[in-house]
Design a protein around this motif. Structure first.
Motif, mmCIF file in Angstrom:
data_model
loop_
_atom_site.group_PDB
_atom_site.id
_atom_site.type_symbol
_atom_site.label_atom_id
_atom_site.label_comp_id
_atom_site.label_asym_id
_atom_site.label_seq_id
_atom_site.Cartn_x
_atom_site.Cartn_y
_atom_site.Cartn_z
ATOM 1 N N SER A 191 0.832 -1.214 0.000
ATOM 2 C CA SER A 191 0.000 0.000 0.000
ATOM 3 C C SER A 191 0.858 1.251 0.000
ATOM 4 O O SER A 191 0.539 2.246 -0.672
ATOM 5 N N GLU A 192 1.985 1.211 0.725
ATOM 6 C CA GLU A 192 2.905 2.356 0.722
ATOM 7 C C GLU A 192 3.526 2.537 -0.661
ATOM 8 O O GLU A 192 3.738 3.670 -1.117
ATOM 9 N N SER A 193 3.825 1.424 -1.329
ATOM 10 C CA SER A 193 4.376 1.500 -2.681
ATOM 11 C C SER A 193 3.389 2.152 -3.640
ATOM 12 O O SER A 193 3.760 2.987 -4.473
ATOM 13 N N ILE A 194 2.131 1.773 -3.527
ATOM 14 C CA ILE A 194 1.102 2.346 -4.395
ATOM 15 C C ILE A 194 0.947 3.839 -4.114
ATOM 16 O O ILE A 194 0.865 4.657 -5.048
ATOM 17 N N TYR A 195 0.931 4.218 -2.831
ATOM 18 C CA TYR A 195 0.871 5.641 -2.484
ATOM 19 C C TYR A 195 2.066 6.382 -3.067
ATOM 20 O O TYR A 195 1.941 7.501 -3.581
ATOM 21 N N ALA A 196 3.253 5.759 -2.990
ATOM 22 C CA ALA A 196 4.467 6.400 -3.495
ATOM 23 C C ALA A 196 4.384 6.613 -5.000
ATOM 24 O O ALA A 196 4.717 7.696 -5.512
ATOM 25 N N LEU A 197 3.945 5.588 -5.726
ATOM 26 C CA LEU A 197 3.833 5.716 -7.175
ATOM 27 C C LEU A 197 2.837 6.794 -7.570
ATOM 28 O O LEU A 197 3.112 7.634 -8.449
ATOM 29 N N ARG A 198 1.704 6.805 -6.914
ATOM 30 C CA ARG A 198 0.687 7.810 -7.257
ATOM 31 C C ARG A 198 1.117 9.212 -6.854
ATOM 32 O O ARG A 198 0.831 10.188 -7.562
ATOM 33 N N ALA A 199 1.839 9.318 -5.740
ATOM 34 C CA ALA A 199 2.354 10.628 -5.326
ATOM 35 C C ALA A 199 3.363 11.137 -6.340
ATOM 36 O O ALA A 199 3.387 12.339 -6.665
ATOM 37 N N GLY A 200 4.204 10.238 -6.853
ATOM 38 C CA GLY A 200 5.164 10.632 -7.866
ATOM 39 C C GLY A 200 4.473 11.107 -9.137
ATOM 40 O O GLY A 200 4.869 12.122 -9.729
ATOM 41 N N ILE A 201 3.444 10.379 -9.541
ATOM 42 C CA ILE A 201 2.689 10.791 -10.730
ATOM 43 C C ILE A 201 2.032 12.145 -10.501
ATOM 44 O O ILE A 201 2.090 13.050 -11.351
ATOM 45 N N ASP A 202 1.404 12.315 -9.344
ATOM 46 C CA ASP A 202 0.749 13.588 -9.029
ATOM 47 C C ASP A 202 1.751 14.742 -8.981
ATOM 48 O O ASP A 202 1.395 15.898 -9.256
ATOM 49 N N ALA A 203 3.008 14.422 -8.639
ATOM 50 C CA ALA A 203 4.046 15.445 -8.573
ATOM 51 C C ALA A 203 4.662 15.733 -9.937
ATOM 52 O O ALA A 203 5.536 16.608 -10.054
ATOM 53 N N LYS A 235 -3.805 2.201 -12.216
ATOM 54 C CA LYS A 235 -5.224 2.117 -12.579
ATOM 55 C C LYS A 235 -5.847 3.505 -12.499
ATOM 56 O O LYS A 235 -5.814 4.158 -11.455
ATOM 57 N N GLY A 236 -6.366 3.965 -13.609
ATOM 58 C CA GLY A 236 -6.918 5.313 -13.669
ATOM 59 C C GLY A 236 -5.890 6.368 -14.047
ATOM 60 O O GLY A 236 -6.242 7.535 -14.266
ATOM 61 N N ARG A 272 -3.295 5.403 -16.424
ATOM 62 C CA ARG A 272 -2.514 4.820 -17.520
ATOM 63 C C ARG A 272 -2.176 5.836 -18.611
ATOM 64 O O ARG A 272 -1.072 5.805 -19.167
ATOM 65 N N ASP A 273 -3.088 6.744 -18.919
ATOM 66 C CA ASP A 273 -2.811 7.702 -19.985
ATOM 67 C C ASP A 273 -1.857 8.812 -19.561
ATOM 68 O O ASP A 273 -1.451 9.633 -20.379
ATOM 69 N N GLN A 274 -1.466 8.818 -18.285
ATOM 70 C CA GLN A 274 -0.544 9.843 -17.794
ATOM 71 C C GLN A 274 0.892 9.347 -17.676
ATOM 72 O O GLN A 274 1.795 10.123 -17.365
ATOM 73 N N VAL A 275 1.108 8.051 -17.908
ATOM 74 C CA VAL A 275 2.422 7.494 -17.633
ATOM 75 C C VAL A 275 3.002 6.746 -18.823
ATOM 76 O O VAL A 275 2.275 6.222 -19.668
ATOM 77 N N VAL A 276 4.325 6.713 -18.851
ATOM 78 C CA VAL A 276 5.083 5.875 -19.773
ATOM 79 C C VAL A 276 5.514 4.651 -18.976
ATOM 80 O O VAL A 276 6.259 4.773 -18.000
ATOM 81 N N VAL A 277 5.022 3.494 -19.365
ATOM 82 C CA VAL A 277 5.320 2.259 -18.642
ATOM 83 C C VAL A 277 6.455 1.521 -19.339
ATOM 84 O O VAL A 277 6.375 1.212 -20.533
ATOM 85 N N ALA A 278 7.511 1.253 -18.583
ATOM 86 C CA ALA A 278 8.652 0.498 -19.093
ATOM 87 C C ALA A 278 8.809 -0.764 -18.259
ATOM 88 O O ALA A 278 8.802 -0.709 -17.037
ATOM 89 N N THR A 279 8.931 -1.891 -18.922
ATOM 90 C CA THR A 279 9.255 -3.118 -18.212
ATOM 91 C C THR A 279 10.266 -3.905 -19.041
ATOM 92 O O THR A 279 10.800 -3.391 -20.029
ATOM 93 N N LYS A 280 10.549 -5.130 -18.633
ATOM 94 C CA LYS A 280 11.672 -5.859 -19.226
ATOM 95 C C LYS A 280 11.327 -7.341 -19.405
ATOM 96 O O LYS A 280 10.284 -7.814 -18.936
ATOM 97 N N CYS A 281 12.243 -8.023 -20.067
ATOM 98 C CA CYS A 281 12.169 -9.481 -20.166
ATOM 99 C C CYS A 281 13.591 -10.020 -20.155
ATOM 100 O O CYS A 281 14.551 -9.283 -20.376
ATOM 101 N N GLY A 282 13.728 -11.315 -19.879
ATOM 102 C CA GLY A 282 15.037 -11.931 -19.996
ATOM 103 C C GLY A 282 15.673 -12.365 -18.697
ATOM 104 O O GLY A 282 16.733 -12.987 -18.711
#
Length: 313
Positions: free
Chosen positions: A34-46, A71-72, A74-84
């Protein structure tokens, strides 16, 4: 917030991005979801718009956390992930075999709860799989609309050449901070010459460049930072403390934190597009974003660079 476009793409990313390694909850000690989710959303809001994650972080757990957080948004962020990197109970296996990559992309899309990835990155080179085979699978995935642009992480210029012969490549994700500057030798110039963005990780060296540690810390069980970073051991520890003294002086002059100075220094370096910084709380995420709220002067940069040369070179 400083915005920079990744060359040869329509992706504009913030100079500070959100790194999520710690949110996997298996390397940096316990991190509450829950703290991680708050952190991510706070970063986006900032104002931060780049979120970088990977299946290797907690065997998919970090991706699940990111999926809930965006969630909610998605259109505000660039999502980067990986494989391998495939996790087992006790190890990290480098695996870029086509069948593994094809499975990983679908697993990532499901965990992230999104239809596509903006930047899909090969996490580490796999010496046991011909890159041609990997990229054949990657091309199929791209044509299916599952990701938009391809990047790599921890690849050498020679390895990037092999990728670029076959398919367009837009970025590299290397480790880079004022304590780890090996990419300055030939990687930065390679990326500039070939129009590749640099999205760096390890910006604060596992928290060391926050200046909060007064002595070598004894990390709790499950926190392996001192295994990944040599700076938590002598003689490197004492050398770094001399640099931190200068960072504290510069921070006082700007009424900023040591971490904000370290972040600002990193994204101010030649060729760097964005720097990834982790956050375990909404407060940390906002502070990371505020690293873009000031400019280091030429005098500041000279003081910091002098301390780095004298103590770390």
């Amino acid at each position: 917030m400083f915005i920079r476009r990744i060359h040869n793409t329509d992706l504009s990313v913030t100079a500070v991005g959100l790194g999520t390694w710690a949110m996997g909850n298996d390397f940096f000690g316990h991190v509450d979801d829950s703290e991680s989710i708050y952190a991510l959303r706070a970063g986006i809001d900032a104002g931060i718009n780049l979120i970088d994650t990977a299946p290797a972080y907690g065997a998919g757990h970090a991706e699940e956390v990111v999926g809930k957080a965006i969630k909610g948004y998605r259109d505000q962020v660039v999502v980067a992930t990986k494989c391998g990197i495939v996790r087992t109970k006790d190890d990290f296996i480098k695996n870029l075999k086509p069948e593994s990559v094809m499975k990983e992309i679908d697993d990532s899309l499901r965990r992230l709860n999104t239809d596509y990835i903006d930047l899909y990155q090969l996490h580490w080179p796999d010496p046991n799989t011909p890159i041609e085979e990997t990229l054949e699978a990657i091309e199929k995935i791209k044509k299916a609309g599952k990701f938009r642009y391809l990047g790599v992480s921890n690849f050498t210029p020679e390895q990037m050449d092999e990728v670029r012969k076959i398919t367009p490549l837009v970025s590299l994700q290397p480790q880079y901070s004022m304590l780890e500057r090996s990419i300055e030798k030939n990687v930065v110039s390679y990326c500039q010459e070939n129009g590749l963005g640099i999205i760096s990780y390890g910006t604060l060296a596992g928290g060391l460049l926050t200046g909060k540690f007064k002595q070598i810390p004894a990390f709790k069980e499950g926190d392996f930072r001192d295994k990944f970073y040599d700076y938590y051991h002598e003689p490197e520890w004492s050398k770094v403390q001399e640099v931190i003294k200068v960072l504290k002086s510069v921070a006082r002059d700007h009424n900023k934190t040591v971490a904000q100075v370290a972040i600002n220094w990193t994204f101010s370096q030649l060729g760097v597009t964005s720097v990834l910084v982790g956050a375990k709380s909404d407060k940390q995420a906002r502070e990371n974003a505020e690293a873009c709220s000031f400019t280091l002067t030429l005098d500041d940069l000279q003081k910091i660079n002098k301390a780095i040369r004298e103590n770390l070179d």
